[in-house]
Scaffold this motif. Structure first.
Motif, PDB file in Angstrom:
ATOM      1  N   VAL A 183       0.508  -3.700  10.462  1.00 34.47           N
ATOM      2  CA  VAL A 183      -0.767  -3.357   9.859  1.00 34.47           C
ATOM      3  C   VAL A 183      -1.052  -2.671   8.747  1.00 34.47           C
ATOM      4  O   VAL A 183      -1.796  -3.124   7.742  1.00 34.47           O
ATOM      5  N   THR A 184      -0.248  -1.527   8.653  1.00 31.63           N
ATOM      6  CA  THR A 184      -0.261  -0.769   7.364  1.00 31.63           C
ATOM      7  C   THR A 184       0.003  -1.750   6.088  1.00 31.63           C
ATOM      8  O   THR A 184      -0.579  -1.793   5.106  1.00 31.63           O
ATOM      9  N   LEU A 185       1.115  -2.697   6.388  1.00 32.39           N
ATOM     10  CA  LEU A 185       1.736  -3.206   4.965  1.00 32.39           C
ATOM     11  C   LEU A 185       0.586  -4.511   4.782  1.00 32.39           C
ATOM     12  O   LEU A 185       0.361  -4.717   3.680  1.00 32.39           O
ATOM     13  N   CYS A 186       0.026  -4.989   5.949  1.00 41.16           N
ATOM     14  CA  CYS A 186      -1.027  -5.938   5.583  1.00 41.16           C
ATOM     15  C   CYS A 186      -2.232  -5.522   4.872  1.00 41.16           C
ATOM     16  O   CYS A 186      -2.679  -6.253   3.993  1.00 41.16           O
ATOM     17  N   ILE A 187      -2.671  -4.242   5.050  1.00 43.67           N
ATOM     18  CA  ILE A 187      -3.595  -3.631   4.573  1.00 43.67           C
ATOM     19  C   ILE A 187      -3.403  -3.390   3.140  1.00 43.67           C
ATOM     20  O   ILE A 187      -4.039  -3.499   2.036  1.00 43.67           O
ATOM     21  N   GLY A 188      -2.121  -2.938   3.023  1.00 43.58           N
ATOM     22  CA  GLY A 188      -1.608  -2.771   1.259  1.00 43.58           C
ATOM     23  C   GLY A 188      -1.760  -3.974   0.574  1.00 43.58           C
ATOM     24  O   GLY A 188      -2.002  -3.885  -0.612  1.00 43.58           O
TER      25      GLY A 188
END
Length: 545
Positions: free
Chosen positions: A26-31
């Motif tokens: 999820v963190t990667l997608c938000i970035g």
């Protein structure tokens, strides 16, 4: 051993992902979404080229359009050759349509100019870059823009027409000068540059709509500015433009008198800039015939552009004064006292007088056998300007049977001395005649007459100073006094006059008494001897008898 064998654990392979990996995914997608959102909303990058980066700070100087922030300066560096400043800016995504190939950028800072004091708000907020969008439908091709120090006089998207002018004159029309049509401002001079190769000044003019319809193919442009004083045979003419034009100059345009308007001019059409309004009248006569003239008189006062007239009607223009080619100078040097002058006969000047076209050059060549000659005449005694006058001179009629009508490849017109030269010759002849008179003998006789007159005056002076002449006034005064006393004795109220009046009254009484005696003697002459018969009393007569 068997018991231990049964207690061994069995391993089972699990095929599903652990829940702990959800957080980094999820963190990667938000970035990734944040990076995409950042770059997608950044807008287009623009490159500006300037001579210096005075007061421009990366990350602080903003880019505006109509006082609205539309971008910011990201970096300020030097070019690879270190000759220019390269400014990279970023325009907001929603403001990208403002960037076109003909958009204009300039620095807004405090300035004092023709429009007054501008940019005072930047004293507190700092300088900024202003953008004016263009009207190029092709959009933006990514080429660098020039960052100007001053704002444009007209926006690129403003409706109107732009005209190019060329001039070889020395006086320059500055940028921002007014463009006038019959004294009314209809535009401005956008740019003023000098072309080194052509050695000409080049101007770009903008004329706003609806005045752009006034610019046609036959209009002429000329310079304005200063006070124009012209002296001609019609008198003095003083032309004073507006104060703005006097200070900064200007450009006027109009159609020459007698010329048609023509078709509408195209964008960026090129015209010639004339020095004054008078010169545009001569520019419309492109059909002409050149004649070569040789004058024995002084041509001082005859300038290029002077009129050529026939009995007061202008038919041409002086083209070159003096006109020397290598051939003319070699065969007709200055020592021959013949000064060549080249003129143009322009038949178009007679279009307002004669309806049909006239071969004026052929008429001039033919009529020289009948005494047609050219002479220099004074156009203005104050300025000393001259013009060429064509006229018939009976003394030169049929003077030559075969007149040479061509020299050095040009048709020629024979010349005659000017009126001033003839007058000068007569004055010189008169002076020569006076010089030939026996003035010495005349002066000697005149001196002798003066001596005799002086002797006569001396005799008169001696006579006046003699005693007899001096006593004459005294005797004359005595005679006048005696006459005055005699006149006083007979004047009214004097004794002599009263006695004379009394005697006259007595004489009148005697005459009244003698009047009956005279009547009796008149009736009967012997009445003094014989008694006169008695007369009957007069009887009144009846009415009507």
């Amino acid at each position: 051993m068997s018991l231990l064998k049964h207690r061994l654990a069995k391993t089972v392979k699990i095929n599903r992902i652990s829940a702990i990996w959800i957080i980094p995914i999820v963190t990667l997608c938000i970035g990734i979404w944040m990076l995409y959102s950042h770059f997608s909303q950044q807008g287009k990058s623009v490159t500006l080229l300037a001579h210096d980066a005075s007061s421009i700070v990366a990350g602080k100087t903003v880019i505006k359009s109509r006082s609205v922030d539309i971008g910011i300066v990201e970096s300020v560096t030097l070019s690879d050759d270190y000759k220019k400043v390269v400014i990279h800016g970023r325009i907001n995504k929603e403001m990208e349509p403002l960037i076109k190939n003909d958009s204009i950028f300039w620095i807004v800072k405090p300035q004092i100019g023709r429009a007054g004091v501008t940019g005072l708000d930047t004293l507190l907020s700092g300088v900024y870059i202003e953008l004016v969008t263009g009207k190029d439908e092709a959009g933006f091709n990514g080429k660098p823009f020039t960052l100007y120090d001053t704002p444009p006089l007209t926006a690129p998207n403003e409706a109107g027409i732009r005209i190019n002018l060329e001039s070889s004159q020395s006086r320059v029309v500055p940028r921002g000068a007014s463009v006038l049509f019959r004294g009314y401002q209809v535009g401005n001079v956008e740019s003023s540059n000098f072309d080194i190769k052509l050695r000409k000044m080049k101007y770009q003019l903008f004329i706003a709509k609806p005045f752009d319809s006034l610019v046609t193919q036959n209009v002429r442009f000329w310079k304005e500015g200063g006070v124009n004083l012209s002296l001609s045979s019609q008198g003095a003419n003083l032309d004073i433009p507006s104060l703005d034009v006097i200070l900064s100059g200007g450009v006027s345009f109009d159609v020459p008198d007698g010329s048609k308007f023509g078709e509408q001019a195209k964008q960026f059409a090129t015209y010639e800039l004339y020095p004054n309004k008078k010169s545009i009248q001569d520019s419309q006569y492109t059909d002409y015939h050149e004649f070569l003239l040789f004058f024995n008189d002084s041509i001082s006062g005859l300038d290029k552009g002077a009129p050529v007239e026939y009995r007061g009607i202008r038919i041409g223009t002086v083209s070159e004064v003096p006109f020397y080619t290598k051939q003319i100078f070699d065969t007709n040097p200055i020592s021959n006292h013949n000064i060549p002058v080249l003129i143009r006969i322009e038949p178009g000047r007679l279009s307002n007088v004669i309806d049909k076209p006239v071969d004026l050059a052929s008429i001039i060549i033919r009529e020289q056998n009948n005494g047609l000659r050219a002479a220099l005449k004074s156009a203005n005694f104050i300025t000393g300007s001259l013009y060429v006058d064509l006229n018939f001179y009976p003394n030169y009629q049929n003077e030559e049977t075969n007149i040479q009508n061509q020299e050095y490849g040009y048709d020629t017109i024979k010349t005659v001395p000017t009126g001033l030269s003839q007058l000068q010759a007569k004055i010189i002849q008169t002076l020569d005649n006076l010089n030939n008179l026996p003035l010495d003998k005349t002066v000697t006789e005149f001196n002798q007459s003066l001596e005799k007159s002086q002797q006569l005056l001396d005799s008169l002076n001696r006579l006046i100073n003699s005693k007899d002449i001096q006593n004459l006034p005294k005797e004359l005064k005595t005679t006048i006094d005696s006459l005055n006393k005699t006149l006083q004795g007979i004047q009214p109220g004097s004794t002599l006059q009263n006695q004379l009046q009394a005697d006259l009254q007595k004489f009148e009484e005697i005459m009244n008494q003698l009047s009956p005696v005279l009547e009796t003697l008149n009736d009967k002459s012997n009445s003094l001897i014989f008694a006169a018969p008695k007369k009957d009393d007069p009887q009144p007569k009846a009415r009507g008898h």
